[in-house]
Write a protein that holds these residues in place. Structure first.
Motif, PDB file in Angstrom:
ATOM      1  N   GLU A 125     -19.742  -4.494  19.503  1.00  0.00           N
ATOM      2  CA  GLU A 125     -18.782  -3.882  18.587  1.00  0.00           C
ATOM      3  C   GLU A 125     -18.003  -2.755  19.265  1.00  0.00           C
ATOM      4  O   GLU A 125     -16.788  -2.617  19.080  1.00  0.00           O
ATOM      5  N   LEU A 156     -20.598 -14.121   7.104  1.00  0.00           N
ATOM      6  CA  LEU A 156     -21.530 -13.036   7.386  1.00  0.00           C
ATOM      7  C   LEU A 156     -22.123 -12.534   6.075  1.00  0.00           C
ATOM      8  O   LEU A 156     -21.656 -12.853   4.987  1.00  0.00           O
ATOM      9  N   ASN A 189     -17.696 -11.495  16.797  1.00  0.00           N
ATOM     10  CA  ASN A 189     -18.751 -12.516  16.821  1.00  0.00           C
ATOM     11  C   ASN A 189     -18.282 -13.793  17.508  1.00  0.00           C
ATOM     12  O   ASN A 189     -19.045 -14.432  18.243  1.00  0.00           O
ATOM     13  N   LYS A 249     -18.311 -13.098  21.171  1.00  0.00           N
ATOM     14  CA  LYS A 249     -19.622 -12.651  21.666  1.00  0.00           C
ATOM     15  C   LYS A 249     -19.511 -11.328  22.418  1.00  0.00           C
ATOM     16  O   LYS A 249     -19.963 -11.176  23.556  1.00  0.00           O
ATOM     17  N   THR A 257     -14.597  -7.734  13.130  1.00  0.00           N
ATOM     18  CA  THR A 257     -16.004  -8.155  13.236  1.00  0.00           C
ATOM     19  C   THR A 257     -16.103  -9.664  13.430  1.00  0.00           C
ATOM     20  O   THR A 257     -16.947 -10.151  14.187  1.00  0.00           O
TER      21      THR A 257
END
Length: 434
Positions: A380, A403, A374, A377, A370
């Protein structure tokens, strides 16, 4: 008896002169020979006839007598021993003089001196060289597209070069139609023979194989996780040695330096978090710093679109690393006559695979997907598809790395034995819908 034709503008003067010449004859205007049927004056477009007195004419009249325009339409047909002639008073080939002038026929009786004047209409008789007696209506032409109208003009008035280009384009269009028909027929045969379910499974497998084409070599028979994807396949010894100088700043970073880097966002979240846990051992610390520097460079490189600079990652990036990025992680494209390097979607997938593998080597072959998602960019589903193509086991974990604590993180673990390859999740969903 004598025949003469007169435009309406000079009708009075011409009739007066004719009367003086022909013994002061008187004339009377009669209108049409029959109801709404003026006399026909013919002119042959291809020359003078040898025996015009032997010709016989047939007149065809429009049946639509209620329409104010169509009821006056007439076709005049005549046939000789060699050719058939056709003239008409409507359509694209009609003579413009009928709309600009009025014509009359005067029939003179020499005994009584009386001249009967009738309405007349001019017909341009053209030889008929095809089986089509009636030319195409203007409405058919108006229905044609602009491209078709231009093609007709090229066929009639174009240069030899334009006509060759038009012929070539028509041949390509025919070829495309043949190929399209053949492909459609072949697809229908495959669907009938294999079925929709089997085809969806093949598509899902092809998607996995497409991603696998951009992965480093996988040694499935390895006895340890670090040997499944060897570090030398990610960074060669020469490239690894070139990272010593640029990675020195990361290896010597203090807590204050890391805090400043986080405020400036000069590095991605994964690298900033891992800098907090650099090993105390100098050799291990240097190794991890080199891996983090190259991982951070890969992520930054993935954000580019078109590479316009010779050294896109700046002068501090070693030449051998710049060459590796341009050679292995870009595709060539042509734009305005020049060659450009492009970070395409497939190249970004390849970069993502290398980033995941570097993160696995850094974190003892388990990494937070994860966080990498991020930083790069990505969606998922995309990073999970790539992780599954790498044969990782996907699990869930809580919290971490900037997060929200209640946000589920996806962990990727490389362990033996390797799991079997499966279709990407998105493909399975489409299969269920179908």
């Amino acid at each position: 008896m004598s025949l003469l034709t007169l435009p309406e503008a000079v009708a009075t003067r011409s009739l007066a002169l004719t009367a003086l010449v022909m013994a002061a004859a008187t004339w009377r205007y009669r209108g049409d020979l029959e109801a709404e049927r003026p006399a026909a004056l013919v002119r042959f477009a291809n020359g003078r006839l040898r025996s015009p007195e032997s010709l016989r004419f047939t007149v065809y009249r429009s049946r639509d007598t209620a329409h104010p325009r169509k009821r006056h339409r007439r076709i005049l047909v005549s046939e000789t021993e060699r050719l058939c002639y056709v003239g008409h008073n409507f359509g694209s080939g009609v003579m413009r003089c009928n709309s600009l002038c009025r014509y009359f026929v005067g029939v003179l009786d020499k005994d009584s001196g009386q001249m009967e004047v009738y309405n007349a209409e001019m017909f341009n008789m053209q030889p008929l060289l095809s089986d089509n007696l009636i030319p195409d209506d203007a409405k058919d032409y108006q229905k044609k597209s602009y491209r078709e109208k231009v093609d007709l003009c090229i066929e009639a008035f174009g240069t030899s070069k334009q006509k060759r280009a038009l012929s070539s384009r028509h041949m390509n269009a025919v070829g495309n139609d043949i190929v399209s028909t053949a492909v459609t027929k072949a697809a229908a045969n495959i669907i009938d023979s294999k079925g929709v379910t089997a085809l969806m499974q093949d598509v899902a497998q092809d998607d996995v194989q497409t991603i696998s084409a951009f992965l480093p070599p996988c040694h499935e028979d390895a006895d340890r996780p670090e040997h499944v994807y060897k570090f030398e396949d990610i960074l060669s010894p020469t490239e690894y040695e070139a990272l010593r100088v640029p990675a020195a700043a990361l290896a010597s970073a203090t807590a204050e330096d890391i805090t400043k880097k986080a405020e400036e966002r000069s590095h991605c979240s994964f690298v900033l978090e891992e800098l907090k846990f650099l090993p105390a051992d100098e050799k291990s610390r240097d190794h991890k710093a080199r891996c983090l520097w190259f991982l951070d460079t890969l992520i930054k490189f993935s954000h580019l679109k078109v590479i316009k600079k010779k050294h896109p990652m700046g002068p501090e990036c070693p030449h051998i690393i710049s060459r590796k990025l341009m050679k292995n992680f870009t595709s060539l494209t042509y734009n305005n006559g020049s060659v450009q390097n492009l970070v395409s979607a497939s190249m970004k997938a390849k970069i993502t695979a290398y980033v995941i593998l570097l993160a696995l080597h850094i974190n003892n072959f388990q990494t937070d997907l994860t966080v990498l998602q991020n930083d790069m960019k990505l969606q998922e589903s995309r990073i999970l598809d790539i992780a599954k193509a790498l044969r990782l086991k996907i699990s869930k974990a809580k919290g971490g790395l900037g997060l929200e604590n209640d946000q589920n993180h996806k962990l990727g673990t490389l362990s033996l034995p390797l799991p079997m390859q499966k279709a990407p999740a998105g493909q399975r969903k489409r299969k269920k819908i179908n």
